[in-house]
Design a protein around this motif. Structure first.
Motif, PDB file in Angstrom:
ATOM      1  N   GLN A  57       0.823  -1.225   0.000  1.00 10.81           N
ATOM      2  CA  GLN A  57       0.000   0.000   0.000  1.00 10.81           C
ATOM      3  C   GLN A  57       0.854   1.271   0.000  1.00 10.81           C
ATOM      4  O   GLN A  57       0.345   2.361  -0.180  1.00 10.81           O
ATOM      5  N   TRP A  58       2.162   1.142   0.242  1.00  7.92           N
ATOM      6  CA  TRP A  58       3.058   2.320   0.368  1.00  7.92           C
ATOM      7  C   TRP A  58       3.117   3.094  -0.946  1.00  7.92           C
ATOM      8  O   TRP A  58       3.299   2.505  -2.018  1.00  7.92           O
ATOM      9  N   ARG A  59       2.953   4.418  -0.873  1.00  9.01           N
ATOM     10  CA  ARG A  59       2.952   5.263  -2.077  1.00  9.01           C
ATOM     11  C   ARG A  59       4.148   6.205  -2.124  1.00  9.01           C
ATOM     12  O   ARG A  59       4.156   7.157  -2.895  1.00  9.01           O
ATOM     13  N   GLY A  60       5.139   5.987  -1.275  1.00  7.57           N
ATOM     14  CA  GLY A  60       6.345   6.820  -1.324  1.00  7.57           C
ATOM     15  C   GLY A  60       6.198   8.106  -0.522  1.00  7.57           C
ATOM     16  O   GLY A  60       5.156   8.373   0.087  1.00  7.57           O
ATOM     17  N   HIS A  61       7.259   8.907  -0.512  1.00  9.47           N
ATOM     18  CA  HIS A  61       7.247  10.154   0.245  1.00  9.47           C
ATOM     19  C   HIS A  61       7.936  11.251  -0.564  1.00  9.47           C
ATOM     20  O   HIS A  61       8.674  10.960  -1.504  1.00  9.47           O
ATOM     21  N   LEU A  62       7.662  12.493  -0.173  1.00  5.24           N
ATOM     22  CA  LEU A  62       8.410  13.621  -0.719  1.00  5.24           C
ATOM     23  C   LEU A  62       9.480  13.979   0.294  1.00  5.24           C
ATOM     24  O   LEU A  62       9.235  13.895   1.512  1.00  5.24           O
ATOM     25  N   ALA A  63      10.646  14.397  -0.192  1.00 12.05           N
ATOM     26  CA  ALA A  63      11.746  14.733   0.717  1.00 12.05           C
ATOM     27  C   ALA A  63      11.262  15.762   1.726  1.00 12.05           C
ATOM     28  O   ALA A  63      10.711  16.804   1.351  1.00 12.05           O
ATOM     29  N   GLY A  64      11.446  15.459   3.015  1.00 10.92           N
ATOM     30  CA  GLY A  64      11.041  16.377   4.078  1.00 10.92           C
ATOM     31  C   GLY A  64       9.792  15.935   4.819  1.00 10.92           C
ATOM     32  O   GLY A  64       9.536  16.412   5.923  1.00 10.92           O
ATOM     33  N   GLN A  65       9.002  15.039   4.223  1.00  9.44           N
ATOM     34  CA  GLN A  65       7.777  14.596   4.890  1.00  9.44           C
ATOM     35  C   GLN A  65       8.089  13.633   6.035  1.00  9.44           C
ATOM     36  O   GLN A  65       9.223  13.190   6.195  1.00  9.44           O
ATOM     37  N   TYR A  66       7.069  13.289   6.811  1.00  8.95           N
ATOM     38  CA  TYR A  66       7.238  12.327   7.905  1.00  8.95           C
ATOM     39  C   TYR A  66       6.233  11.188   7.754  1.00  8.95           C
ATOM     40  O   TYR A  66       5.249  11.311   7.010  1.00  8.95           O
ATOM     41  N   VAL A  67       6.514  10.088   8.435  1.00  6.06           N
ATOM     42  CA  VAL A  67       5.548   8.985   8.522  1.00  6.06           C
ATOM     43  C   VAL A  67       5.265   8.746  10.001  1.00  6.06           C
ATOM     44  O   VAL A  67       6.042   9.162  10.858  1.00  6.06           O
ATOM     45  N   GLN A  68       4.165   8.080  10.283  1.00  5.56           N
ATOM     46  CA  GLN A  68       3.906   7.634  11.657  1.00  5.56           C
ATOM     47  C   GLN A  68       4.116   6.134  11.692  1.00  5.56           C
ATOM     48  O   GLN A  68       3.629   5.420  10.809  1.00  5.56           O
ATOM     49  N   ILE A  69       4.837   5.672  12.702  1.00  5.93           N
ATOM     50  CA  ILE A  69       4.949   4.228  12.851  1.00  5.93           C
ATOM     51  C   ILE A  69       4.361   3.825  14.208  1.00  5.93           C
ATOM     52  O   ILE A  69       4.419   4.587  15.172  1.00  5.93           O
ATOM     53  N   GLY A  70       3.774   2.659  14.238  1.00  3.35           N
ATOM     54  CA  GLY A  70       3.175   2.138  15.471  1.00  3.35           C
ATOM     55  C   GLY A  70       4.002   0.961  15.953  1.00  3.35           C
ATOM     56  O   GLY A  70       4.211  -0.002  15.216  1.00  3.35           O
ATOM     57  N   VAL A  71       4.506   1.058  17.163  1.00  2.00           N
ATOM     58  CA  VAL A  71       5.407   0.028  17.697  1.00  2.00           C
ATOM     59  C   VAL A  71       4.750  -0.602  18.916  1.00  2.00           C
ATOM     60  O   VAL A  71       4.266   0.104  19.811  1.00  2.00           O
ATOM     61  N   LEU A  72       4.727  -1.936  18.943  1.00  2.00           N
ATOM     62  CA  LEU A  72       4.112  -2.655  20.062  1.00  2.00           C
ATOM     63  C   LEU A  72       5.146  -2.838  21.166  1.00  2.00           C
ATOM     64  O   LEU A  72       6.176  -3.476  20.967  1.00  2.00           O
ATOM     65  N   ILE A  73       4.872  -2.232  22.339  1.00  5.56           N
ATOM     66  CA  ILE A  73       5.801  -2.366  23.473  1.00  5.56           C
ATOM     67  C   ILE A  73       5.004  -2.891  24.661  1.00  5.56           C
ATOM     68  O   ILE A  73       4.030  -2.259  25.079  1.00  5.56           O
ATOM     69  N   ASP A  74       5.364  -4.039  25.170  1.00  5.61           N
ATOM     70  CA  ASP A  74       4.644  -4.677  26.284  1.00  5.61           C
ATOM     71  C   ASP A  74       3.143  -4.754  26.005  1.00  5.61           C
ATOM     72  O   ASP A  74       2.313  -4.435  26.870  1.00  5.61           O
ATOM     73  N   GLY A  75       2.793  -5.115  24.780  1.00  7.12           N
ATOM     74  CA  GLY A  75       1.391  -5.331  24.431  1.00  7.12           C
ATOM     75  C   GLY A  75       0.615  -4.057  24.129  1.00  7.12           C
ATOM     76  O   GLY A  75      -0.573  -4.120  23.823  1.00  7.12           O
ATOM     77  N   VAL A  76       1.248  -2.881  24.200  1.00  6.73           N
ATOM     78  CA  VAL A  76       0.550  -1.621  23.913  1.00  6.73           C
ATOM     79  C   VAL A  76       1.176  -0.978  22.676  1.00  6.73           C
ATOM     80  O   VAL A  76       2.401  -0.895  22.562  1.00  6.73           O
ATOM     81  N   LYS A  77       0.319  -0.524  21.744  1.00 10.83           N
ATOM     82  CA  LYS A  77       0.812   0.114  20.518  1.00 10.83           C
ATOM     83  C   LYS A  77       1.090   1.595  20.786  1.00 10.83           C
ATOM     84  O   LYS A  77       0.241   2.306  21.312  1.00 10.83           O
TER      85      LYS A  77
END
Ligand SMILES: Cc1cc2nc3c(=O)[nH]c(=O)nc-3n(C[C@H](O)[C@H](O)[C@H](O)COP(=O)(O)OP(=O)(O)OC[C@H]3O[C@@H](n4cnc5c(N)ncnc54)[C@H](O)[C@@H]3O)c2cc1C
Ligand code: FES
Length: 369
Positions: A57-77
């Motif tokens: 589903q990834w559509r790429g980025h423009l230089a300077g933009q940001y993404v959000q990532i969700g990381v599971l730590i001890d069962g909580v995202k």
């Protein structure tokens, strides 16, 4: 295909199809975008660089933009924003993030210590308006400090990859030479591109380096110290006719804005911040009690953001960016008046969703957390 997916989705209700597919393989998704970490580098002390392979589903980025990532730590995202450092590209399924480990930081410390090939994270599409215009400006100045190097490095790499022919000046501020991520690459770009001036400044050491000593740098013409007009003038004497992109800690951003305001060049300055820069509040105007009714907690209004106040009161509301981007802190305000710290707008309507991280109470306020 979309119709078939909708049909299967209906049959698998109440759980989304992706909830079943992830049991087979976490990156086998129909709707949700995720990314698998494929390499992890810890070349620079205190930071980690991750190469990720996003799902289709990834559509790429423009230089300077940001993404959000969700990381599971001890069962909580937990969701956080990071700026890809890659050359801007279409849907090429590759993404590099450099994460600086904050001393008290939950997600950055976790990634610094535990990120490993095979780990899968949630991924949101690239967003943000801190980008180079499609028609590149004739001259470009890039300025960054600390972990703020990431969006600016993506711009530098993109200009390099495109064979940009105009003058580029890049000033980066760091604590020491060892703390500069991707130094070897900066060196290589400076060696390859005579139109790119790359200056690394270490104000606390009162030292600076100019990569590949272009003719404008010499012992008699140093660029050491904190950012200032003179320094900018030395590295980019043509800055008044350039477009300037800056990302870094609040004091650097402040100094850069002051210089551009003094020169009446604010329209040529484009900035990105990783933390909320709220105007200081007048303590005389801070009154009332903040009630967190769902948890039966009350606190004296301190004028801080409602997120900070809730945390000081011992609550742990969900948050991501802490600056109004991700909406993960949105809660219902039952009553009272709040001020949006980014826009200054007041809101007195009851039962409204508000972002705790960018709103402060004005008098008595009741929040449903
Ligand atoms: C657009 C954007 C792009 C970004 N790009 C990058 C990037 O490329 N690289 C990078 O390294 N970072 C980047 N960041 C910063 C990143 O999103 C995270 O904020 C950073 O990694 C810290 O997250 P953390 O979970 O480690 O820290 P957190 O645990 O969220 O803590 C961060 C800070 O929040 C405050 N805080 C946390 N908990 C509390 C509490 N209980 N009470 C009071 N205060 C608290 C503290 O001041 C703490 O130092 C970016 C941010 C934005 C908004
Ligand atoms: S934490 Fe991201 S909008 Fe509030």
């Amino acid at each position: 295909m979309a119709g078939l997916v909708d049909l299967v989705q209906t049959l698998t209700t109440p759980h989304a199809l992706d909830r079943y597919l992830e049991l087979v393989r976490p990156t086998l998704t129909v709707r949700d975008m995720r990314a698998e970490i494929i390499t992890v580098r810890r070349d620079t002390p205190g930071s980690v660089t991750l190469t990720l392979r996003p799902t289709r589903q990834w559509r790429g980025h423009l230089a300077g933009q940001y993404v959000q990532i969700g990381v599971l730590i001890d069962g909580v995202k937990h969701t956080r924003c990071y700026s890809p450092i890659d050359v801007e590209a279409g849907s090429q399924r590759r993404l590099q993030l450099t994460v600086k480990a904050h001393p008290e930081g939950l997600v950055s410390q976790y990634l610094h210590r535990h990120a490993a090939p095979g780990m899968v994270v949630d991924l949101a599409p690239a967003a943000g308006v801190f980008t180079l215009p499609r028609v590149r400006p004739d001259k470009i100045v890039l300025i960054s400090g600390g972990s703020g190097i990431t969006p600016v490095l993506s711009m530098l790499r993109t200009l390099d990859a495109e064979g940009y022919r105009g003058p580029v000046a890049f000033l980066h501020y760091a604590q020491s030479p060892e703390a500069v991520p991707h130094r070897a690459e900066l060196d290589a770009i400076a060696a390859r591109r005579t139109n790119f001036r790359i200056a690394l400044c270490y104000p606390e050491l009162d030292l600076s380096e100019v990569l590949h000593g272009a003719p404008w740098s010499c012992a008699a013409n140093p660029v050491s110290g904190f950012f200032g007009h003179e320094q900018l003038e030395r590295v980019a004497p043509w800055f008044a006719t350039a477009e300037t992109y800056v990302c870094g800690p609040a004091p650097l951003m402040h100094s850069v804005r002051e210089v551009f305001r003094g020169e009446q060049l604010e329209h040529r300055l484009h900035s990105e911040e990783f933390t909320l820069a709220a105007a200081p509040v007048d303590p005389q105007q801070v009154t009332g009690t903040t009630t967190f009714s769902a948890s039966g907690t009350e606190a004296r209004n301190t004028g801080e953001t409602l997120l900070d106040q809730a945390e000081s009161a011992g609550l742990t509301p969900e948050y991501g960016c802490r600056m109004g981007i991700c909406f993960s802190c949105t809660s219902i305000k039952r009553s009272g008046c709040t001020r949006n710290l980014r826009t200054g707008e007041l809101d007195s309507d009851p039962d409204q969703p508000i972002q705790l991280c960018i709103n402060a109470a004005v008098g008595d306020v009741d929040i449903d957390i």
